[in-house]
Enzyme design. Sequence first.
Site, mmCIF file in Angstrom:
data_model
loop_
_atom_site.group_PDB
_atom_site.id
_atom_site.type_symbol
_atom_site.label_atom_id
_atom_site.label_comp_id
_atom_site.label_asym_id
_atom_site.label_seq_id
_atom_site.Cartn_x
_atom_site.Cartn_y
_atom_site.Cartn_z
ATOM 1 N N SER A 103 67.496 17.751 64.992
ATOM 2 C CA SER A 103 68.709 18.052 65.737
ATOM 3 C C SER A 103 68.486 19.329 66.529
ATOM 4 O O SER A 103 67.651 20.170 66.164
ATOM 5 C CB SER A 103 69.901 18.237 64.783
ATOM 6 O OG SER A 103 71.014 18.798 65.444
ATOM 7 N N TYR A 116 73.518 22.272 57.287
ATOM 8 C CA TYR A 116 73.004 21.206 58.155
ATOM 9 C C TYR A 116 71.917 21.743 59.077
ATOM 10 O O TYR A 116 70.859 21.131 59.242
ATOM 11 C CB TYR A 116 74.143 20.597 58.968
ATOM 12 C CG TYR A 116 73.703 19.465 59.858
ATOM 13 C CD1 TYR A 116 73.469 18.194 59.331
ATOM 14 C CD2 TYR A 116 73.518 19.655 61.225
ATOM 15 C CE1 TYR A 116 73.049 17.152 60.146
ATOM 16 C CE2 TYR A 116 73.101 18.613 62.047
ATOM 17 C CZ TYR A 116 72.867 17.362 61.501
ATOM 18 O OH TYR A 116 72.449 16.334 62.306
#
Length: 239
Positions: A103, A116
Amino acid sequence: MVAKEIESKSGQKTRTIQVDFTHGCSIYPAIAEELQGLEIGILVNNVGMTCNDHFAYFLEIPDSEPTITHMVNCNVLSVPQMTRLVLPGMLERGTGLIINVSSEMGVRPQPLLALYSATKAFVSYFSQCLHAEYKSKGITVQCVAPLMVSTNMTSNVRVNCLVKSASGFVREAMNTVGHTSYTSGCLSHSLQSVAFALFLPDWLRTSTFLIRKMRNLSNARQYERRVQNGKWMISAKEE
């Protein structure tokens, strides 16, 4: 359902192995047994989860003790464990492709999504190191680091010039295979990544000022959602 769709479109047989990647190391012996005898040329490590649908401090993670473990098992542990199972066969054949989905939040630190962001940073670094180790042996390891894609994990956010649909993103990302070992996956996300690097450097991203602004914005959006849901419930009861 997805397996049948793949079979109908490609004419190839599929095999489904049902596991829960949040369960940690206990699942991998069963996966290894199911993979015996298969020649796997491509591995896509795409499993992932998040703990919040909004910006929140680390200690605000709901059910933090099990959630932290589940996220690390799913986002982090799954990548090297699945690689461990598949890579030896690729080495024997002298060819193979591993695609690890990271990501943009794993490229630069993202406060208020700390866990995350950290798990995706692992995927980015592991992928780049693995590619350096095995590229001379015929193995390509590609790291894909997208921004916003409309999926269940992102609450199926509306697609626009900044947010890609899942199918649209995959089409563009597949065109990068064999050309680069690291990619944002599509032109839109690549341009956004450059813009973030220029206009939102790490010192600003991690500043107390911006964290407070992001937190206030997140709280405002949550309030709007609650109000909208409340209006829907009232109108539904009236009907």
